[in-house]
Scaffold this motif. Structure first.
Motif, mmCIF file in Angstrom:
data_model
loop_
_atom_site.group_PDB
_atom_site.id
_atom_site.type_symbol
_atom_site.label_atom_id
_atom_site.label_comp_id
_atom_site.label_asym_id
_atom_site.label_seq_id
_atom_site.Cartn_x
_atom_site.Cartn_y
_atom_site.Cartn_z
ATOM 1 N N TRP A 1 1.476 8.393 5.608
ATOM 2 C CA TRP A 1 0.780 7.230 5.048
ATOM 3 C C TRP A 1 -0.732 7.431 5.129
ATOM 4 O O TRP A 1 -1.454 7.214 4.159
ATOM 5 N N PHE B 1 -8.995 1.687 0.402
ATOM 6 C CA PHE B 1 -7.686 2.189 0.820
ATOM 7 C C PHE B 1 -7.694 2.648 2.268
ATOM 8 O O PHE B 1 -6.713 2.456 2.995
ATOM 9 N N ARG C 1 -6.780 0.441 5.051
ATOM 10 C CA ARG C 1 -5.364 0.120 5.191
ATOM 11 C C ARG C 1 -4.607 1.161 6.011
ATOM 12 O O ARG C 1 -3.411 1.002 6.247
ATOM 13 N N LYS C 2 -5.278 2.196 6.486
ATOM 14 C CA LYS C 2 -4.522 3.291 7.080
ATOM 15 C C LYS C 2 -3.947 2.963 8.445
ATOM 16 O O LYS C 2 -3.036 3.646 8.900
ATOM 17 N N LEU D 1 -3.322 7.950 1.860
ATOM 18 C CA LEU D 1 -4.476 7.093 1.622
ATOM 19 C C LEU D 1 -5.775 7.896 1.629
ATOM 20 O O LEU D 1 -6.742 7.526 0.954
#
Length: 402
Positions: free
Chosen positions: A93, A382, A385-386, A97
């Motif tokens: 993930w 983005f 959001r990691k 990102l």
């Protein structure tokens, strides 16, 4: 904007930050830019400076070593501490990102202008999915430098499997310490990588295979070995005299790196030619590759071990303009070649070092603007959001994975 607190470069929660790696990224992108400017102006044809211009491609090797260190260290640290391995899902993930949004936006924008060939064709999915390097018909299209991203993505996918295999071996090997097991595994990967390059040289494998992970694995190994030494230094009382001496005298480390770089440039002819991969000498295939790996290991060493404030090499890496360039280096990497080629078309080019330097400077400014916008408008939204949990419903609970 402080690079030290950027979500783009922040380590996973619970992991130490190595701030001088910002500067390493900047040096890597400057080397990549230099080699492309030298190639575009024809300056690589000159006997005096041309080999150095081509050898500046070692910037890609440095990028690979950076990935090897930063991504592998959490796996080693958690295993040594007796903690569970990082979750593969959260690890991937974070990787997705980090690279996908900026790459997809850059690929789309550059296909619109100046009009890259490939992304809007019937094989668009190959370019957006990092598959172009595996087909000669697509390898030279799209964002041409993205061949290295194809290699990086392969490394991302295989790293958790490799870490699990080494962990399994370490748990069952009684005669070797965990450090010895790690180094033996990395040595095996390096030997396989050299054998792979030898098979390409012998025409057993196609020349295109030289741009794949097996042929370039040794550059990742350099960073992964530094990760092992870093964890060993942090968790045990053992010190390795040679590494400690170089860490205490970073000028010596960089001097040896420079010597390896120059020796490789002038001893082995790596300038482009027909059938490039298979026409290289055996010395270039083996010794030259080992020297390049040694150079990037020694260059990165002061950013890993030793006092981060001691020695002018570390002060160079910590210099704010260099750190800021490292912050946006991914965007510069994505945009610089199409812009450089566009500038070459507009203004023409002469085969002089000064022309190459001027082209590199103009491209750096233009790509820097594009990269800053990419970082602010695409990457940051983005990257914030990691650390979001992957469970449903989503929460803001921080993870401890890479």
């Amino acid at each position: 904007m402080s690079p030290s607190f950027s979500p783009a470069l922040a380590p996973p929660p619970g992991e130490p930050r190595f701030p001088l790696f910002d500067g390493l990224r900047a040096i890597a992108i400057l080397l990549v830019l230099a080699t492309h400017a030298a190639g575009a102006t024809g300056a690589i044809a000159f006997a005096t400076w041309g080999p150095l211009g081509v050898q500046a491609r070692d910037g890609v090797a440095l990028f690979f070593a950076i990935s090897g260190f930063l991504l592998y260290r959490p796996f080693v640290a958690r295993r040594v501490a007796g903690r569970p391995a990082p979750s593969a899902g959260r690890y991937l993930w974070r990787r997705a990102l980090r690279i996908l949004p900026a790459y997809w936006v850059a690929l789309t924008l550059l296909a619109i202008w100046p009009g890259l060939d490939g992304p809007f064709g019937d094989k668009w999915w190959v370019y957006y999915g990092f598959g172009q390097v595996y087909d000669p018909a697509t390898a030279a299209k799209g964002i041409t430098v993205a061949w290295s991203l194809c290699v990086e993505v392969t490394f991302y996918l295989l790293l958790p499997l490799y870490a699990a295999a080494v962990g399994w071996a370490a748990a069952r090997t009684r005669r070797l310490t965990w450090v010895q097991t790690e180094l033996a595994a990395l040595a095996l990967v390096g030997v396989i990588g050299l054998a792979f390059r030898a098979l390409i040289k012998a025409s057993v494998l196609p020349g295109e295979a030289s741009s794949t992970l097996p042929a370039l694995a040794l550059w990742f190994v350099a960073g992964m070995a530094l990760a092992v030494f870093s964890v060993e230094r942090a968790t045990t009382e053992r010190r390795r005299p040679a590494l400690e001496a170089l860490a205490a005298h970073p000028i010596a480390s960089w001097s040896l790196a420079a010597a390896a770089f120059v020796t490789t440039a002038f001893t082995f002819d790596i300038r482009p030619r027909p059938n490039y991969a298979t026409s290289l000498s055996w010395g270039t295939v083996i010794v030259g590759h080992l020297l390049t790996t040694t150079a990037i290991f020694l260059f990165a060493l002061p950013a890993v071990l030793g006092d981060p404030l001691k020695g002018w090499p570390r002060r160079v890496l910590a210099w704010r303009p260099i750190a800021l360039l490292g912050l946006i280096s991914y965007g510069v990497f994505l945009y610089h070649v199409p812009l450089l080629l566009q500038f070459t078309q507009w203004f023409g080019g002469q085969a002089y070092i000064t022309a190459a330097a001027a082209l590199a400077a103009v491209t750096l400014v233009a790509a820097g603007v594009a990269a800053t916008l990419s970082y602010r408008l695409v990457e940051l939204p983005f990257l914030r959001r990691k650390e979001v949990s992957l469970s449903w419903p989503r929460s803001r609970t921080p993870t401890t994975e890479t």
